[in-house]
Motif scaffolding. Sequence first.
Motif, PDB file in Angstrom:
ATOM      1  N   GLY A   6       0.814  -1.209   0.000  1.00 29.79           N
ATOM      2  CA  GLY A   6       0.000   0.000   0.000  1.00 29.79           C
ATOM      3  C   GLY A   6       0.845   1.256   0.000  1.00 29.79           C
ATOM      4  O   GLY A   6       0.571   2.215  -0.736  1.00 29.79           O
ATOM      5  N   ALA A   7       1.920   1.268   0.823  1.00 33.53           N
ATOM      6  CA  ALA A   7       2.809   2.430   0.870  1.00 33.53           C
ATOM      7  C   ALA A   7       3.507   2.627  -0.473  1.00 33.53           C
ATOM      8  O   ALA A   7       3.632   3.755  -0.965  1.00 33.53           O
ATOM      9  N   ALA A   8       3.959   1.512  -1.065  1.00 31.00           N
ATOM     10  CA  ALA A   8       4.614   1.612  -2.376  1.00 31.00           C
ATOM     11  C   ALA A   8       3.648   2.134  -3.429  1.00 31.00           C
ATOM     12  O   ALA A   8       4.015   2.947  -4.280  1.00 31.00           O
ATOM     13  N   GLY A   9       2.396   1.654  -3.370  1.00 29.61           N
ATOM     14  CA  GLY A   9       1.407   2.106  -4.339  1.00 29.61           C
ATOM     15  C   GLY A   9       1.091   3.580  -4.216  1.00 29.61           C
ATOM     16  O   GLY A   9       0.991   4.289  -5.221  1.00 29.61           O
ATOM     17  N   LEU A  10       0.948   4.061  -2.983  1.00 32.73           N
ATOM     18  CA  LEU A  10       0.660   5.484  -2.785  1.00 32.73           C
ATOM     19  C   LEU A  10       1.823   6.348  -3.250  1.00 32.73           C
ATOM     20  O   LEU A  10       1.620   7.423  -3.827  1.00 32.73           O
ATOM     21  N   LEU A  35       5.770   9.401   3.786  1.00 30.41           N
ATOM     22  CA  LEU A  35       5.396   8.002   3.622  1.00 30.41           C
ATOM     23  C   LEU A  35       6.606   7.083   3.772  1.00 30.41           C
ATOM     24  O   LEU A  35       6.459   5.897   4.059  1.00 30.41           O
ATOM     25  N   GLY A  36       7.790   7.663   3.592  1.00 24.62           N
ATOM     26  CA  GLY A  36       9.004   6.877   3.794  1.00 24.62           C
ATOM     27  C   GLY A  36       9.163   6.372   5.216  1.00 24.62           C
ATOM     28  O   GLY A  36       9.861   5.379   5.457  1.00 24.62           O
ATOM     29  N   VAL A  37       8.525   7.043   6.163  1.00 20.57           N
ATOM     30  CA  VAL A  37       8.590   6.606   7.559  1.00 20.57           C
ATOM     31  C   VAL A  37       7.972   5.216   7.714  1.00 20.57           C
ATOM     32  O   VAL A  37       8.339   4.454   8.629  1.00 20.57           O
ATOM     33  N   ALA A  38       7.062   4.876   6.824  1.00 24.21           N
ATOM     34  CA  ALA A  38       6.416   3.560   6.905  1.00 24.21           C
ATOM     35  C   ALA A  38       7.416   2.424   6.690  1.00 24.21           C
ATOM     36  O   ALA A  38       7.205   1.310   7.193  1.00 24.21           O
ATOM     37  N   GLY A  43       9.298  -2.566   8.563  1.00 24.32           N
ATOM     38  CA  GLY A  43      10.424  -3.492   8.694  1.00 24.32           C
ATOM     39  C   GLY A  43      10.571  -4.019  10.111  1.00 24.32           C
ATOM     40  O   GLY A  43      10.808  -5.213  10.321  1.00 24.32           O
ATOM     41  N   CYS A  44      10.422  -3.147  11.097  1.00 25.18           N
ATOM     42  CA  CYS A  44      10.488  -3.569  12.498  1.00 25.18           C
ATOM     43  C   CYS A  44       9.357  -4.548  12.831  1.00 25.18           C
ATOM     44  O   CYS A  44       9.563  -5.538  13.543  1.00 25.18           O
ATOM     45  N   LEU A  45       8.169  -4.259  12.283  1.00 21.95           N
ATOM     46  CA  LEU A  45       7.037  -5.141  12.525  1.00 21.95           C
ATOM     47  C   LEU A  45       7.291  -6.526  11.920  1.00 21.95           C
ATOM     48  O   LEU A  45       6.975  -7.558  12.538  1.00 21.95           O
ATOM     49  N   ALA A  46       7.883  -6.542  10.731  1.00 24.55           N
ATOM     50  CA  ALA A  46       8.188  -7.823  10.094  1.00 24.55           C
ATOM     51  C   ALA A  46       9.226  -8.602  10.892  1.00 24.55           C
ATOM     52  O   ALA A  46       9.141  -9.830  11.020  1.00 24.55           O
ATOM     53  N   LEU A  47      10.210  -7.898  11.454  1.00 22.67           N
ATOM     54  CA  LEU A  47      11.219  -8.567  12.278  1.00 22.67           C
ATOM     55  C   LEU A  47      10.591  -9.150  13.534  1.00 22.67           C
ATOM     56  O   LEU A  47      10.937 -10.269  13.956  1.00 22.67           O
ATOM     57  N   CYS A  58       9.190  -4.809   2.233  1.00 20.90           N
ATOM     58  CA  CYS A  58       9.529  -3.419   2.568  1.00 20.90           C
ATOM     59  C   CYS A  58      10.494  -2.804   1.565  1.00 20.90           C
ATOM     60  O   CYS A  58      10.647  -1.572   1.522  1.00 20.90           O
ATOM     61  N   LEU A  59      11.169  -3.668   0.793  1.00 24.97           N
ATOM     62  CA  LEU A  59      12.086  -3.134  -0.212  1.00 24.97           C
ATOM     63  C   LEU A  59      11.344  -2.335  -1.275  1.00 24.97           C
ATOM     64  O   LEU A  59      11.904  -1.400  -1.857  1.00 24.97           O
ATOM     65  N   ALA A  60      10.096  -2.699  -1.548  1.00 27.82           N
ATOM     66  CA  ALA A  60       9.341  -2.013  -2.612  1.00 27.82           C
ATOM     67  C   ALA A  60       9.092  -0.549  -2.281  1.00 27.82           C
ATOM     68  O   ALA A  60       9.471   0.336  -3.074  1.00 27.82           O
ATOM     69  N   PRO A  61       8.469  -0.206  -1.124  1.00 32.93           N
ATOM     70  CA  PRO A  61       8.287   1.225  -0.834  1.00 32.93           C
ATOM     71  C   PRO A  61       9.609   1.943  -0.631  1.00 32.93           C
ATOM     72  O   PRO A  61       9.731   3.122  -0.962  1.00 32.93           O
ATOM     73  N   GLY A  62      10.619   1.233  -0.093  1.00 33.54           N
ATOM     74  CA  GLY A  62      11.930   1.868   0.075  1.00 33.54           C
ATOM     75  C   GLY A  62      12.535   2.260  -1.261  1.00 33.54           C
ATOM     76  O   GLY A  62      13.092   3.353  -1.413  1.00 33.54           O
ATOM     77  N   ALA A  63      12.408   1.365  -2.254  1.00 32.21           N
ATOM     78  CA  ALA A  63      12.963   1.658  -3.576  1.00 32.21           C
ATOM     79  C   ALA A  63      12.220   2.804  -4.249  1.00 32.21           C
ATOM     80  O   ALA A  63      12.836   3.683  -4.875  1.00 32.21           O
ATOM     81  N   VAL A  64      10.887   2.813  -4.127  1.00 31.08           N
ATOM     82  CA  VAL A  64      10.110   3.896  -4.734  1.00 31.08           C
ATOM     83  C   VAL A  64      10.435   5.226  -4.067  1.00 31.08           C
ATOM     84  O   VAL A  64      10.566   6.261  -4.742  1.00 31.08           O
ATOM     85  N   TRP A  65      10.561   5.219  -2.743  1.00 29.24           N
ATOM     86  CA  TRP A  65      10.901   6.456  -2.037  1.00 29.24           C
ATOM     87  C   TRP A  65      12.244   6.993  -2.503  1.00 29.24           C
ATOM     88  O   TRP A  65      12.401   8.200  -2.738  1.00 29.24           O
TER      89      TRP A  65
END
Length: 298
Positions: A6-10, A35-38, A43-47, A58-65
């Motif tokens: 969702g973050a990557a899409g937005l 939105l980069g804060v997400a 990532g912490c939640l996934a860990l 999480c790599l997807a929104p990070g790459a788009v950001w």
Amino acid sequence: MSGACGAAGLLALHSAVPNGAGRLGSLLETFLPWLGVAVPLLGCLALLKRSWVGLLACLAPGAVWLWLFGGLWFSSPPDSYDLTVVQHNVADDNADPAGTARALLATRSGLIAVEELTPVARPAYQGVLGASHPHRAVHGTVGLWSAYPLSDVRPVDIRPEGFPESWRRGLRATVSAPGGELAVYVVHLPSVRLGPTGLASAARDESAALLGARIADDPAERLLVVGDLNGTVQDRGLAPLTSQLHAPPKGFAFSWPAALPVARIDQVLGRGVEVTEVTALEATGSDHLPVLGRVLLR
């Protein structure tokens, strides 16, 4: 995983968010970098859940950001520049205009542009800036102090429909800078309000369209627009301007609100010149931070 998608899409498709009722598209674009804060949060939640799939997602929104905003963070501006300009909404309720003027003077900028300049405060700014910046243009509540000669000074009418004639927030002047002449617009677009129904930006958008038409007709080869635009360069409501002007490739320079800056609504934009970097400065007596732009005359 769904949160990361969702973050990557937005981030990637923010322009597809409709801007009808509530100006939701403009609202998203105003705070789009955040939105980069997400990314670290997800990532912490996934860990915590020991979800490697979620962590990889999480790599997807990070790459788009990084694609959208990485240049603002990591790019290096040219070492050389021909001109500096400091831009500041000084606030009409500023209790220390002389102190604010001294802070602007300390930047050693050749051009000093201000908004919300009141008749009562104007002598304080002139008293501090007049000696080093003897060339001045003031129209209504916007002003320009220049170390270089000014000519062809004129008002710029950017009043939305229904606004009174006393609403005067735009001027244009030709600056004889060391690297050549350039047109400088100092403007203050109408305020935007956030309420239960969304973002109220219709007057700002109308004013931006009026200014955009004026700039499109301006024959100047080199041109700067500086001012409080009450919007970020990502906000589609400013598209009549940003489609014609170049934003600095370096520096987030969040300028508002001064107590906890979350958006840069104070802009230094160029056409036929390169604004290489913009930097937010320390707080003054205003609710905005000043921003300093470095300009390379092509």
